[in-house]
Design a protein around this motif. Sequence first.
Motif, PDB file in Angstrom:
ATOM      1  N   MET A 624       0.685  -0.888   0.267  1.00 15.81           N
ATOM      2  CA  MET A 624       0.237  -0.126   0.196  1.00 15.81           C
ATOM      3  C   MET A 624       0.455   1.131   0.286  1.00 15.81           C
ATOM      4  O   MET A 624       0.516   2.224  -0.438  1.00 15.81           O
ATOM      5  N   TYR A 625       2.221   1.056   0.202  1.00 13.61           N
ATOM      6  CA  TYR A 625       3.049   1.994   0.589  1.00 13.61           C
ATOM      7  C   TYR A 625       3.518   2.437  -0.663  1.00 13.61           C
ATOM      8  O   TYR A 625       3.308   3.672  -1.376  1.00 13.61           O
ATOM      9  N   PHE A 626       4.042   1.457  -1.278  1.00 17.63           N
ATOM     10  CA  PHE A 626       4.523   1.704  -2.676  1.00 17.63           C
ATOM     11  C   PHE A 626       3.620   2.284  -3.627  1.00 17.63           C
ATOM     12  O   PHE A 626       3.816   2.005  -4.369  1.00 17.63           O
ATOM     13  N   SER A 627       2.556   0.975  -3.544  1.00 12.22           N
ATOM     14  CA  SER A 627       1.440   2.423  -4.476  1.00 12.22           C
ATOM     15  C   SER A 627       0.711   3.366  -4.440  1.00 12.22           C
ATOM     16  O   SER A 627      -0.098   3.669  -5.241  1.00 12.22           O
ATOM     17  N   HIS A 628       0.680   4.061  -3.743  1.00 14.77           N
ATOM     18  CA  HIS A 628       0.476   5.378  -2.808  1.00 14.77           C
ATOM     19  C   HIS A 628      -1.143   5.220  -2.941  1.00 14.77           C
ATOM     20  O   HIS A 628      -1.592   6.022  -3.558  1.00 14.77           O
ATOM     21  N   TYR A 629      -1.877   3.888  -2.332  1.00 14.83           N
ATOM     22  CA  TYR A 629      -3.294   4.135  -2.568  1.00 14.83           C
ATOM     23  C   TYR A 629      -3.536   4.796  -1.782  1.00 14.83           C
ATOM     24  O   TYR A 629      -2.762   4.832  -0.350  1.00 14.83           O
ATOM     25  N   ILE A 630      -4.613   4.848  -2.117  1.00 12.25           N
ATOM     26  CA  ILE A 630      -5.303   5.843  -0.686  1.00 12.25           C
ATOM     27  C   ILE A 630      -7.037   4.981  -0.502  1.00 12.25           C
ATOM     28  O   ILE A 630      -7.449   5.036  -1.068  1.00 12.25           O
ATOM     29  N   PHE A 631      -7.620   5.147   0.741  1.00 15.32           N
ATOM     30  CA  PHE A 631      -7.932   4.558   1.237  1.00 15.32           C
ATOM     31  C   PHE A 631      -9.599   4.420   0.333  1.00 15.32           C
ATOM     32  O   PHE A 631     -10.163   5.900   0.590  1.00 15.32           O
ATOM     33  N   SER A 632      -9.970   3.471  -0.141  1.00 19.18           N
ATOM     34  CA  SER A 632     -12.013   4.216  -0.082  1.00 19.18           C
ATOM     35  C   SER A 632     -12.561   4.211   0.369  1.00 19.18           C
ATOM     36  O   SER A 632     -11.505   3.566   2.068  1.00 19.18           O
TER      37      SER A 632
END
Length: 683
Positions: A624-632
């Motif tokens: 989740m850190y490297f994918s730059h994911y922001i929680f839906s």
Amino acid sequence: MSSEPSYSEFKPLLAQSVGYGVVVGVGFFFAAIMLILTTLQRKFFKFSPASSEEFTSASRSVKPGLVCCGIVSAWTWSATLLQSSTAAYTFGVSGPWWYGVGGTIQVAMFGMVASKVKQNANGAHTFLEIVKIRFGTSAHILFTFYGFLCILLVCGSLLLGGSATVNALTGMNTIAACFLLPIGIAIYVIFGGLRATFICDWSHTIILFIIIYIFTFRAYGTSPAIGSVSRLYDLLEQASIDTPVVGNQGGSYLTMKSNQGLVFGAVTILSGFTGVFCDQGYWQRAIASHPESTTKAYMLGGISWFAVPWAFASCLGLSARALLNNPNFPTYPSPLSPSQTSAGLAAPAAAAVLMGKGGAITVLLVVFMAVTSAASAELIGASSLFSYDIYRTYFRPHATGDEIVRVSHYFICFWAIWMGCWATILSAANIDLGWLFYVQGSILSPAVIPIGLTVSWSKLTKAGVFCGAIGGACLGMLAWMIGCWKLYGQINIPNLAQPYSALCSSLTGLFFSGILTVGVSLLNPADYDFSGTRAIAALEDTNRSDISGDNIPGRVSDAESQKEKTGTSEHELSLKQPVSDVIEVGLEKDEEQHIRSLKKVFRRALMYSSILTVIVVILVPLPMYFSHYIFSKRFYTFWTACSIIWALASGTFCILLPLWESRNEICTILGSAYRSIRGRSSI
């Protein structure tokens, strides 16, 4: 033209009398309960706290459920609740996760060390006794310094966090809180010893999880200010627009892509190693536990503890950020000031909005529970270090068990007073909970690897221990000063506790300490067989009848010998020496079997702790850190549900397992007490 932000005072919601009532009244109430339980144990159970072995090591008979519960309670410092909530308030969802990681993997890994303690030094009372036997006086003095320094830092964190919360919510004088908090704790520790702290840990853990459940269901279910996970998500999205987080993806509080959060996680992991491996309180629990279940207890304790910062901080820390613009927020219309944030006031602020005065009382109670439970472990740990490693080692080598207990009582009284003095000194120097949290790893990290290898690696040498502990400390301090100077422009107290300064020092100290310790040892490796540490014996007591024979080394052979004597004829007496040899050979085989069993436990602990570390450090957060994911919103709901389920499972486990494991002992004590009362009434 920019202007400096203005901040407001944290408005106390409760009267000072409430603060004094909780600190003094609740403290003495728990002391009275523990005294009653200790009296029942002394009168109706086979283990008496008058014995030095029972007082300092609970006769090495504590079952895994209670040890697990003790680990959860003792590792739940005021920083666990307050600093983790501050991390959530500052960095977002990544803060509680990384704080949980920073305490869980060390406890799980310490399970390996605990199995080695049982294998190589089962008779020890402190980790310093092992150091003294293996490396002599000079190494013993060095690690005595580190042992007491760790206890000082932990006690400072406990009292500074607790007193700041009491002061903010009630206006109670900070210095008065620092001195009054340890008094009730000292009373039940003196009368009950280590087993009383385990029982107290269990009762505190019940209250801790109940309060976590109250805040969780209030924030996510019934609070008019939030009332649902969906509403909290919307408020956090708005907060990301109003006050975006520097270094977070899109400035969002709903992402694991947080540069500051990642640094915080690294510092927390390093600081957590020092808080576990250098703290006699954790060694004490390894010593007190039953040999075959030590590793199980530490694995369960680490997994159960993870729920505390994750669930508590995800609820209150994020709620504090979401409710900044609520008129009921204690500093409205201003946010928390940097000093208020560093003091750990995000959780009290959120509790005040969610539940008003009830929330303030509840968070006051849970912080008080955290302080008293962890402080009781530190008091018994400090008294053990003093009585066994200073008094008995250097002043009274032939001290009896009664003397050790008496000296431990005196030192607990002294340390309870010194804790208050130490916290007052730190407060006067403007050092708070946040400062100690970041600096702890910088100061103690060079001792972690030498201490851990002392009980587990046969090739470790005295030269390696000194080079690692002292060389790592020098290099760590140098990196601390240079990093602070280069990154922040000047060296001062606030800058030394900045995350990047602390990371430079902690990482350098731990890394080079390990290299020097292992490298120097391999230049001329030892071949230590641990026979010296295995020969450490339980201390003889003048009141041996209070201790079960099953828990005293060598007692089995005495019983066997007696059995042989009672059934011998004159002809059999002539065979006395061969029979003795047979018994001795049998005992040696039993010991070999026991060691083989503990080696299997060690390998199992290594496998479990490695798997746990890979999951919580790598598999969950880093993608989740490297994918730059922001929680839906849906994923945030799932994330929150996981934290709630984990907390429910951990709480149920910690509350019920000790009761189930000790059901026979509880029935024995209650039955004996009932018969005693009934016998008196019939007279």
